[in-house]
Design a protein around this motif. Structure first.
Motif, mmCIF file in Angstrom:
data_model
loop_
_atom_site.group_PDB
_atom_site.id
_atom_site.type_symbol
_atom_site.label_atom_id
_atom_site.label_comp_id
_atom_site.label_asym_id
_atom_site.label_seq_id
_atom_site.Cartn_x
_atom_site.Cartn_y
_atom_site.Cartn_z
ATOM 1 N N ASP A 62 0.836 -1.196 0.000
ATOM 2 C CA ASP A 62 0.000 0.000 0.000
ATOM 3 C C ASP A 62 0.876 1.252 0.000
ATOM 4 N N LEU A 63 0.238 2.393 -0.181
ATOM 5 C CA LEU A 63 0.968 3.642 -0.331
ATOM 6 C C LEU A 63 1.789 4.011 0.896
ATOM 7 N N THR A 64 1.297 3.763 2.097
ATOM 8 C CA THR A 64 2.055 4.155 3.286
ATOM 9 C C THR A 64 3.373 3.389 3.381
ATOM 10 N N CYS A 65 3.356 2.128 3.055
ATOM 11 C CA CYS A 65 4.592 1.334 3.079
ATOM 12 C C CYS A 65 5.514 1.734 1.929
ATOM 13 N N ALA A 66 4.948 2.052 0.786
ATOM 14 C CA ALA A 66 5.764 2.505 -0.338
ATOM 15 C C ALA A 66 6.442 3.834 0.006
ATOM 16 N N TYR A 67 5.718 4.732 0.666
ATOM 17 C CA TYR A 67 6.326 5.993 1.096
ATOM 18 C C TYR A 67 7.422 5.746 2.128
ATOM 19 N N ALA A 68 7.258 4.747 2.985
ATOM 20 C CA ALA A 68 8.304 4.410 3.955
ATOM 21 C C ALA A 68 9.569 3.972 3.228
ATOM 22 N N LEU A 69 9.425 3.201 2.166
ATOM 23 C CA LEU A 69 10.587 2.787 1.364
ATOM 24 C C LEU A 69 11.253 4.004 0.714
ATOM 25 N N LEU A 70 10.444 4.901 0.179
ATOM 26 C CA LEU A 70 10.980 6.103 -0.456
ATOM 27 C C LEU A 70 11.739 6.959 0.552
ATOM 28 N N ARG A 71 11.156 7.163 1.731
ATOM 29 C CA ARG A 71 11.833 7.957 2.771
ATOM 30 C C ARG A 71 13.163 7.325 3.159
ATOM 31 N N ALA A 72 13.179 6.025 3.331
ATOM 32 C CA ALA A 72 14.415 5.345 3.729
ATOM 33 C C ALA A 72 15.500 5.522 2.668
ATOM 34 N N ALA A 73 15.129 5.393 1.416
ATOM 35 C CA ALA A 73 16.110 5.502 0.338
ATOM 36 C C ALA A 73 16.613 6.931 0.163
ATOM 37 N N THR A 74 15.757 7.906 0.373
ATOM 38 C CA THR A 74 16.147 9.292 0.106
ATOM 39 C C THR A 74 16.709 10.003 1.331
ATOM 40 N N THR A 75 16.634 9.391 2.500
ATOM 41 C CA THR A 75 17.202 10.020 3.697
ATOM 42 C C THR A 75 18.442 9.287 4.192
ATOM 43 N N SER A 76 18.927 8.363 3.406
ATOM 44 C CA SER A 76 20.150 7.654 3.760
ATOM 45 C C SER A 76 21.298 8.660 3.834
ATOM 46 N N PRO A 77 22.216 8.489 4.782
ATOM 47 C CA PRO A 77 23.323 9.438 4.921
ATOM 48 C C PRO A 77 24.164 9.586 3.649
ATOM 49 N N GLU A 78 24.279 8.538 2.885
ATOM 50 C CA GLU A 78 25.010 8.553 1.615
ATOM 51 C C GLU A 78 24.053 8.130 0.505
ATOM 52 N N PRO A 79 24.307 8.561 -0.727
ATOM 53 C CA PRO A 79 23.446 8.121 -1.838
ATOM 54 C C PRO A 79 23.420 6.590 -1.940
ATOM 55 N N VAL A 80 22.265 6.073 -2.288
ATOM 56 C CA VAL A 80 22.063 4.631 -2.369
ATOM 57 C C VAL A 80 21.747 4.242 -3.807
ATOM 58 N N ASP A 81 22.393 3.189 -4.285
ATOM 59 C CA ASP A 81 22.053 2.587 -5.567
ATOM 60 C C ASP A 81 20.939 1.597 -5.270
ATOM 61 N N LEU A 82 19.712 1.959 -5.618
ATOM 62 C CA LEU A 82 18.526 1.177 -5.262
ATOM 63 C C LEU A 82 18.013 0.430 -6.475
ATOM 64 N N ARG A 83 17.880 -0.896 -6.326
ATOM 65 C CA ARG A 83 17.363 -1.755 -7.394
ATOM 66 C C ARG A 83 16.188 -2.555 -6.849
ATOM 67 N N ILE A 84 15.087 -2.492 -7.564
ATOM 68 C CA ILE A 84 13.888 -3.236 -7.178
ATOM 69 C C ILE A 84 13.656 -4.294 -8.245
ATOM 70 N N ARG A 85 13.553 -5.543 -7.801
ATOM 71 C CA ARG A 85 13.427 -6.652 -8.755
ATOM 72 C C ARG A 85 12.203 -7.507 -8.437
ATOM 73 N N GLY A 86 11.564 -7.977 -9.501
ATOM 74 C CA GLY A 86 10.513 -8.967 -9.375
ATOM 75 C C GLY A 86 9.153 -8.462 -8.924
ATOM 76 N N ALA A 87 8.948 -7.154 -8.904
ATOM 77 C CA ALA A 87 7.668 -6.623 -8.436
ATOM 78 C C ALA A 87 6.553 -6.901 -9.448
ATOM 79 N N ARG A 88 5.418 -7.307 -8.932
ATOM 80 C CA ARG A 88 4.239 -7.515 -9.779
ATOM 81 C C ARG A 88 3.753 -6.172 -10.325
ATOM 82 N N ARG A 89 2.941 -6.221 -11.343
ATOM 83 C CA ARG A 89 2.438 -5.004 -11.978
ATOM 84 C C ARG A 89 1.739 -4.085 -10.979
ATOM 85 N N THR A 90 0.907 -4.634 -10.111
ATOM 86 C CA THR A 90 0.191 -3.795 -9.149
ATOM 87 C C THR A 90 1.143 -3.156 -8.144
#
Length: 108
Positions: A62-90
């Motif tokens: 759901d959107l709240t968990c997706a936003y939690a992932l976004l916050r974690a990736a964008t607030t990391s102390p150093e830039p993160v190379d983020l790769r998402i694999r195998g996600a279903r269309r939805t």
């Protein structure tokens, strides 16, 4: 397990210093947001420069968990190379709605 006992968070983390892998399964909805946010503050994840999110077995995000992932990736102390694999269309649609596709490489 008692009927009212919470199910374990359907996310596992493995890390080896510079690389971290999160494996997702089942359903991540609003009820799981706080647990997910806690997992995303794990020092092993925060030290890694490459994050791989395996979503092959994630049936709902759901959107709240997706936003939690976004916050974690964008607030990391150093830039993160983020790769998402195998996600279903939805799930990919939800990731797109929160803008994760702007900071991550999303592979089907």
């Amino acid at each position: 397990m008692a009927a009212d006992a919470p199910l374990p968070l359907p996310v596992t983390l493995t890390a080896d210093g510079q690389h971290a892998t999160l494996v997702f399964g089942g359903v991540l909805d609003t009820r799981r947001t706080r647990e997910l946010e806690e997992q995303l503050t794990d020092p092993r994840l925060r030290q890694a420069r490459t994050w791989e999110l395996r979503m092959d077995d994630l049936t709902q995000l759901d959107l709240t968990c997706a936003y939690a992932l976004l916050r974690a990736a964008t607030t990391s102390p150093e830039p993160v190379d983020l790769r998402i694999r195998g996600a279903r269309r939805t799930v990919r649609r939800t990731l797109h709605e929160v803008g994760l596709d702007a900071v991550a490489a999303i592979e089907a």
